[in-house]
Design an enzyme around this catalytic site. Structure first.
Site, PDB file in Angstrom:
ATOM      1  N   SER A 280      72.385 -12.672  85.874  1.00  0.00           N
ATOM      2  CA  SER A 280      72.361 -12.866  84.420  1.00  0.00           C
ATOM      3  C   SER A 280      71.070 -12.306  83.839  1.00  0.00           C
ATOM      4  O   SER A 280      70.010 -12.353  84.495  1.00  0.00           O
ATOM      5  CB  SER A 280      72.440 -14.361  84.133  1.00  0.00           C
ATOM      6  OG  SER A 280      72.082 -14.621  82.799  1.00  0.00           O
TER       7      SER A 280
ATOM      8  N   TYR B  29      69.487 -23.522  85.506  1.00  0.00           N
ATOM      9  CA  TYR B  29      70.561 -22.526  85.711  1.00  0.00           C
ATOM     10  C   TYR B  29      69.957 -21.144  85.913  1.00  0.00           C
ATOM     11  O   TYR B  29      70.276 -20.428  86.867  1.00  0.00           O
ATOM     12  CB  TYR B  29      71.533 -22.525  84.525  1.00  0.00           C
ATOM     13  CG  TYR B  29      72.319 -21.244  84.440  1.00  0.00           C
ATOM     14  CD1 TYR B  29      73.335 -20.974  85.354  1.00  0.00           C
ATOM     15  CD2 TYR B  29      72.009 -20.257  83.492  1.00  0.00           C
ATOM     16  CE1 TYR B  29      74.024 -19.762  85.313  1.00  0.00           C
ATOM     17  CE2 TYR B  29      72.688 -19.052  83.453  1.00  0.00           C
ATOM     18  CZ  TYR B  29      73.695 -18.813  84.363  1.00  0.00           C
ATOM     19  OH  TYR B  29      74.344 -17.617  84.336  1.00  0.00           O
TER      20      TYR B  29
ATOM     21  N   LYS C 297      69.858 -18.423  89.348  1.00  0.00           N
ATOM     22  CA  LYS C 297      70.260 -17.004  89.412  1.00  0.00           C
ATOM     23  C   LYS C 297      69.120 -16.169  89.998  1.00  0.00           C
ATOM     24  O   LYS C 297      69.343 -15.270  90.803  1.00  0.00           O
ATOM     25  CB  LYS C 297      70.654 -16.504  88.022  1.00  0.00           C
ATOM     26  CG  LYS C 297      71.991 -17.049  87.547  1.00  0.00           C
ATOM     27  CD  LYS C 297      73.146 -16.388  88.297  1.00  0.00           C
ATOM     28  CE  LYS C 297      74.434 -17.173  88.189  1.00  0.00           C
ATOM     29  NZ  LYS C 297      75.560 -16.587  88.920  1.00  0.00           N
TER      30      LYS C 297
END
Ligand code: UFG
Length: 342
Positions: free
Chosen positions: A128, A153, A157
């Site tokens: 991302s 989050y 990643k």
């Protein structure tokens, strides 16, 4: 048909996964899916089967279940894995960091262990643009520093990427392509597959769609005092089918044994919240009510990609514009006001 290469998609029943299935089949691959249906439904797989005109082999299992995952590799001759299975809600990740680290990071470790044991060392990973943190310059190219993520989050990643870098450094037989997504929206042009968030959508596009279809009263615009042309946040929205094509190109690239590569998947064009809203009003011929609210914690003012590297090295380029994104998004939402359960 029988000599097609098999591609395992973890999280393949999700929003991006089913669109990737369409693209991979078109590119001549045979996709198989592992998904625990935590944030997805088997109806999505049925819908995609209708588009591609063939059945998709589906394993309802969790990537944390190492034994079950290993069996999938015993039963199939897998050429490459597209690893999408992960949790992705920013707010939830702040409330439940351990869950996010467990599923996203441990899930990746388990998958790579299983892959190594099965001697399948070709991997495409869903990352991302969040790994770039607050942009230091725009557009963001792949050389932009990473880190400074404001939520667990985003950190998962980044950790997933770093694990892959370390694994590659230790064993050059791996071929790993990390795809850093900007903001995927829209749906397949058939309007039979699309984004179907559970509960209140966190992201802008599905929220606007749900207002347009009458499920929600009005959009909350999170801040209009950013340093952007109209004061609202700017993002690089990318049509999900373009994003899906990026995965087929990545799988193709794997056959060149590229080692570890990182590519942005974006259009290079930024749109503000109000610009996206206006484009969606045009596509739907509806008035979409909104109110301006305070900024959302952790949001950046503006982020958009420099997508040149993916074009130079994979021959991939986003083709669809904002109007296509909105028209296709509306076809899905209006045909399926309550998502797959409509
Ligand atoms: N926004 C609103 N109202 C809403 C939802 C969003 O005004 O109801 C605004 C946000 O403030 C932001 C823009 O719309 O300016 C886009 O927000 P999204 O939540 O759709 O997307 P983000 O860019 O915040 O997040 C996305 C992904 C994350 C990823 C991040 C960075 O959802 O997974 O991009 O790559 F981490």
């Amino acid at each position: 048909m029988s000599n097609r290469k098999t591609i395992l998609i973890t999280g393949g029943a999700g929003y991006i996964g089913v669109h990737c299935i369409v693209s991979l089949v078109k590119a001549g691959y045979k996709p198989i899916v592992v998904d625990n249906l935590y944030n997805a439904t088997s109806d999505a797989l049925k819908a995609v089967e209708a588009i591609i005109g063939e059945q998709v082999q589906f394993y309802n299992l969790d990537v944390l279940d190492k034994e079950a995952l290993a069996k999938v590799f015993q039963e199939n001759e897998i050429f490459a894995v597209v690893h999408m299975a992960a949790l992705k809600a920013v707010g939830e990740s702040c409330a439940m960091p351990l869950k996010y680290y467990h599923v996203n990071v441990s899930g990746t470790i388990i998958l790579m262990e299983v892959m190594r044991e099965a001697n399948v060392k070709n991997l495409v990973m869903s990352s991302s643009a969040t790994v770039y943190g607050t942009p230091q310059y725009l557009p963001i190219d792949e050389k932009h520093p990473v880190g400074g993520c404001t939520n667990p989050y985003g950190k998962t990643k980044l950790f997933m990427e770093e694990i892959m870098q370390d694994v590659y450094a230790s064993d050059k037989e791996w071929n790993i392509i990390v795809l850093r997504y900007f903001n995927p929206i829209g749906s397949h042009e058939s309007g039979t597959i699309g984004e179907d968030p559970k509960g209140i959508p966190n992201n802008l596009a599905p929220y606007i769609s749900q207002v347009a279809v009458g499920l929600r009263e009005q959009l909350s615009v999170f801040g209009d005092d950013y340093d952007t042309p109209d004061g609202t946040g700017v993002r690089d929205y990318i049509h999900v089918m373009d994003l899906a094509e990026g995965h087929s190109c990545a799988v193709k690239k794997i056959t060149e044994k590229p080692g570890l590569k990182i590519y942005n998947l974006g259009t290079g064009q930024g749109y503000s919240v109000l610009q996206l809203l206006k484009a969606f009003e045009k596509a739907t011929e509806k008035n979409i009510p909104y109110k301006v609210c305070p900024r959302r914690a952790g949001d950046i003012a503006a982020g958009y990609a420099d997508p040149k590297l993916a074009e130079e090295e994979m021959g991939w380029k986003a083709e669809k514009g904002i109007d296509d994104m909105c028209t296709d998004m509306w076809r899905w939402q209006s045909k399926n006001p309550n998502g797959y359960s409509s």
